[in-house]
Design an enzyme around this catalytic site. Structure first.
Site, PDB file in Angstrom:
ATOM      1  N   HIS A   9       0.897  -1.273  -0.031  1.00  0.00           N
ATOM      2  CA  HIS A   9       0.029   0.071   0.079  1.00  0.00           C
ATOM      3  C   HIS A   9       0.769   1.319  -0.046  1.00  0.00           C
ATOM      4  CE1 HIS A   9      -2.906   2.845   2.345  1.00  0.00           C
ATOM      5  NE2 HIS A   9      -3.461   2.537   1.052  1.00  0.00           N
ATOM      6  N   HIS A  51      -0.581  10.822  -2.701  1.00  0.00           N
ATOM      7  CA  HIS A  51      -2.047  10.427  -2.008  1.00  0.00           C
ATOM      8  C   HIS A  51      -2.879  11.682  -1.884  1.00  0.00           C
ATOM      9  CE1 HIS A  51      -4.826   9.761   1.047  1.00  0.00           C
ATOM     10  NE2 HIS A  51      -4.949   8.468   0.578  1.00  0.00           N
TER      11      HIS A  51
HETATM   12  O1  G3P Z   1      -6.426   1.843  -3.040  1.00  0.00           O
HETATM   13  C1  G3P Z   1      -6.613   1.211  -1.737  1.00  0.00           C
HETATM   14  C2  G3P Z   1      -6.344   2.529  -0.771  1.00  0.00           C
HETATM   15  O2  G3P Z   1      -5.133   3.049  -1.111  1.00  0.00           O
HETATM   16  C3  G3P Z   1      -7.702   3.502  -0.996  1.00  0.00           C
HETATM   17  O3  G3P Z   1      -7.499   4.278  -0.021  1.00  0.00           O
HETATM   18  O4  G3P Z   1      -6.973   6.669   0.746  1.00  0.00           O
HETATM   19  O5  G3P Z   1      -5.435   4.854   0.967  1.00  0.00           O
HETATM   20  O6  G3P Z   1      -5.696   5.960  -1.061  1.00  0.00           O
HETATM   21  P1  G3P Z   1      -6.341   5.484   0.244  1.00  0.00           P
HETATM   22 MG    MG Z   2      -4.573   4.588  -2.571  1.00  0.00          MG
END
Ligand code: G3P
Ligand code: MG
Length: 250
Positions: A9, A51
């Site tokens: 992630h 992000h």
């Molecule tokens: O793509 C999975 C996750 O990354 C979605 O939420 O806010 O971490 O981008 P976020």
């Molecule tokens: Mg994400």
């Protein structure tokens, strides 16, 4: 250790500043075969990896990323907020990441994160970056899964890149998830693990859709989700131990 059920992630974001090449390299070194990143649009129409809509948390910049050009963004320090040793980290371009992933044989989940109202432009920037990368590595598109919380972005990218699989992001699994996935021509749903709903997962499994959960940083939680029919989890710890059998998140 089986790592193929784990999607790194934002890279190995426990070990290095999220969405930077340092985090991607650490994910690779941990054995990750899939990395999730967030794709954003610059003021001059470039796709970069970041992000937040605002620069403050993950760089020494301020204000909206969308109001800055690529040249301005590349002058920022995107690592010191995490630890001093990462002070040389830049905000990566999508094109640079695609080239790196092609060379490393790493698969990417590109989460398209448009500022509301800039969906088409964000997808256009993604397509331009992909075309540039394909000039050197023509197989890179086969290493991609696209996703977004934004249905407009999914519609735009379906029109532009119809052969690359797509997933819909949500927080809770919607009651009409199967219908939405059918309408958006998506292969799967990515949902918030804390809002798990076993019956909804079963319905998606039975309809042939992939199901992936974010963000899971504990083995017991990951194992419980996999046992419920979740195909893969997003983790800040790409070498998180998963005890069940191998399934790739494609
Ligand atoms: O793509 C999975 C996750 O990354 C979605 O939420 O806010 O971490 O981008 P976020
Ligand atoms: Mg994400």
């Amino acid at each position: 250790m089986i790592t193929s059920k784990v999607i790194a992630h934002r890279g190995a974001s426990r070990l290095a500043p999220e969405n930077t090449l340092a985090a991607f390299r650490k994910a690779r070194d941990a054995g990750a075969s899939w990395i999730e990143v967030d794709v954003a649009l610059t003021a001059d129409g470039q796709a970069v990896i970041f992000h937040d809509e605002q620069l403050n948390r993950c760089s020494n910049g301020h204000g909206w990323l969308l109001n800055h050009t690529l040249a301005e963004l590349q002058r920022l320090d995107a690592g010191s907020w995490f630890a001093a040793e990462f002070h040389n980290e830049q905000i990566p371009t999508l094109e640079a990441l695609l080239l790196w992933a092609a060379e490393q044989s790493i698969n990417l989940n590109l989460e398209i994160k448009p500022v509301i109202g800039r969906e088409a432009e964000t997808v256009d920037a993604l397509v331009i970056a992909l075309q540039a990368a394909q000039a050197r590595h023509n197989h890179i598109a086969s290493q991609l899964l696209l996703s977004s919380f934004n249905p407009l972005a999914l519609a735009h990218v379906r029109a532009a890149l119809p052969t690359i699989p797509r997933a819909l992001l949500t927080e809770a699994i919607p009651a009409d998830a199967v219908l939405r996935l059918q309408q958006l021509d998506c292969e799967g749903l990515h949902f918030c693990a804390e809002l798990v709903d076993q019956a909804a997962i079963l319905a998606l499994n039975n309809s042939g859709f992939s199901v992936r959960a974010y963000t899971v940083n504990h083995t017991a939680a990951a194992d419980a989700l996999i046992a419920m029919g979740v195909n893969a989890i997003f983790s800040d710890i790409p070498d998180l131990a998963i005890t069940s059998a191998h399934i790739t998140p494609g």
